[in-house]
Design a protein around this motif. Structure first.
Motif, short mmCIF file in Angstrom:
data_model
loop_
_atom_site.label_atom_id
_atom_site.label_comp_id
_atom_site.label_asym_id
_atom_site.label_seq_id
_atom_site.Cartn_x
_atom_site.Cartn_y
_atom_site.Cartn_z
N ARG A 180 26.53 36.63 0.77
CA ARG A 180 25.64 35.92 -0.18
C ARG A 180 25.32 34.50 0.29
O ARG A 180 25.21 33.57 -0.52
CB ARG A 180 26.31 35.89 -1.56
CG ARG A 180 26.63 37.26 -2.08
CD ARG A 180 27.46 37.22 -3.35
NE ARG A 180 26.84 36.42 -4.40
CZ ARG A 180 27.46 36.08 -5.54
NH1 ARG A 180 28.70 36.48 -5.75
NH2 ARG A 180 26.84 35.36 -6.44
N GLY A 194 31.74 37.38 -2.04
CA GLY A 194 30.90 38.39 -1.40
C GLY A 194 31.74 39.59 -1.01
O GLY A 194 32.82 39.81 -1.57
N ASN A 199 20.31 38.90 -4.75
CA ASN A 199 21.02 39.75 -3.77
C ASN A 199 20.09 40.27 -2.67
O ASN A 199 20.44 41.20 -1.94
CB ASN A 199 21.74 40.90 -4.46
CG ASN A 199 20.80 41.74 -5.32
OD1 ASN A 199 19.70 41.30 -5.64
ND2 ASN A 199 21.24 42.93 -5.68
#
Ligand SMILES: NC(=O)C1=CN([C@@H]2O[C@H](COP(=O)(O)OP(=O)(O)OC[C@H]3O[C@@H](n4cnc5c(N)ncnc54)[C@H](OP(=O)(O)O)[C@@H]3O)[C@@H](O)[C@H]2O)C=CC1
Ligand SMILES: O=CC(=O)O
Length: 324
Positions: free
Chosen positions: A117, A140, A279
């Protein structure tokens, strides 16, 4: 008299000079509505052309009665009508070797940035959200020792497998129409049918050419096969993916995230739901966009055109049947 050629993209000065040693060159920075008439006029006399970013179809080729060679500054050539080129005995040259490692770096960057991320958390830091020690809202997923499914184990797929397997200890599975013994030997890669690869992979990485067979290869049924924890990466061509199906899969949390270098429409429309999803890492078709790779591609394309027009082709020819 030197043969006439067109450079339809700006070349580095030394490469432009090299082209001029061999040919009479008509140069365009790029082809626009304004300069298109001048480009079409030059095409009437040209034996070759070198550049990127335009569609070379039958209509365009009808304006180039003397063309013998076209040299694209790219690996992909889905914007060319190869059948018509071949029928007219025009060779098509491309630059695959010059960018392989660079594109593999880009794909690995997409893998890492989606899973960890990176873009999302970096934006949150910049907006002042980092006010204490981070909790799971910042976490993440691991990349190392996961399973990477590579769809298209060609030059770039191999360079990606090299990074993922040896650098990150990942298991490699792959899909191609024909087995790749080299990948199996070097990376312990295991060949899978596409549906089985999708079900098993933690990272699905597409690096395919756009063809009639691959158009919308990734559709709603196929996204539904992926694990909800898996990430989808595409650096081949946008239309290999049904983008609406990808958006639905992300919105319905059928997959965990996506890293995209290519899109059905480029540049992507700013209103695309993909751009509003935290995302999703969306980058502007920069697979090969380093100073080094772009120079190497231009150099390869110039050398390819010189080789093609002097009857000295050794590599990088898309339709070698023309010269046999
Ligand atoms: N994002 C970017 O900036 C860049 C994108 N690209 C894109 O990446 C593509 C791949 O490049 P590169 O690795 O050099 O190409 P290669 O030709 O070396 O590899 C293509 C691979 O795709 C496989 N393949 C082709 N058709 C299918 C299919 N229907 N199903 C499964 N596998 C298939 C081929 O195997 P087999 O024939 O056995 O099926 C081969 O393994 C380019 O065509 C281009 O579109 C390239 C450079 C930069
Ligand atoms: O997408 C880029 C290419 O070289 O192909």
């Amino acid at each position: 008299m030197k043969p006439s050629v067109i450079a339809y993209k700006t070349l580095p000065a030394d490469l432009h000079a090299k082209l001029e040693q061999h040919f009479t060159v008509t140069a365009f920075d790029s082809i626009t509505d304004q300069n298109r008439p001048a480009f079409i006029k030059a095409l009437g006399e040209a034996e070759g052309m070198v550049g990127s970013g335009i569609t070379v179809d039958k209509n365009l080729l009808d304006n180039g009665p003397k063309l013998k060679a076209v040299s694209t500054i790219s690996a992909g050539y889905d914007n060319f009508d190869v059948d018509t080129l071949t029928q007219r005995k025009i060779v098509l040259m491309h630059t695959p070797g010059a960018l392989t490692e660079t594109v593999a770096d880009t794909i690995m960057a997409l893998v890492l940035s989606t899973a960890r991320r990176i873009v999302n958390v970096a934006e949150r830091v910049k907006s002042g959200e980092w006010t204490g020690s981070v909790d799971e809202n910042w976490f993440g997923s691991d990349v190392h020792h996961k399973t990477m499914g590579i769809v298209g184990m060609g030059r770039i797929g191999m360079a990606l497998a090299q990074r993922a397997h040896f650098g990150f200890g990942m298991d490699i599975i792959y899909n191609t129409r024909s087995r790749n013994p080299d990948a199996e030997q070097r990376f312990n890669a295991v060949h899978h049918e596409l549906d089985s690869l999708l079900a098993k992979s933690d990272f699905v990485c597409l690096i395919l050419p756009l063809t009639d067979q691959t158009h919308h290869l990734m559709n709603a049924q196929r996204f539904a096969l992926m694990k909800p924890s898996a990430f989808f990466i595409n650096a081949g061509r946008g239309p290999v993916v049904d983008e609406k199906a990808l958006i639905d899969a992300l919105q319905q949390k059928k997959i965990a995230g996506a890293g995209l270098d290519v899109f059905e429409q480029e540049p992507i429309n700013i209103g695309s739901p993909l751009l509003a999803m935290p995302n999703v890492v969306a980058i502007p078709h920069i697979g090969s966009a380093t100073f080094e790779a772009r120079y190497a591609m231009a150099e390869s394309a110039v050398d390819n055109l010189i080789a093609a027009l002097s009857g000295n082709i050794k590599e990088n020819c898309v339709n070698p049947q023309v010269i046999k």
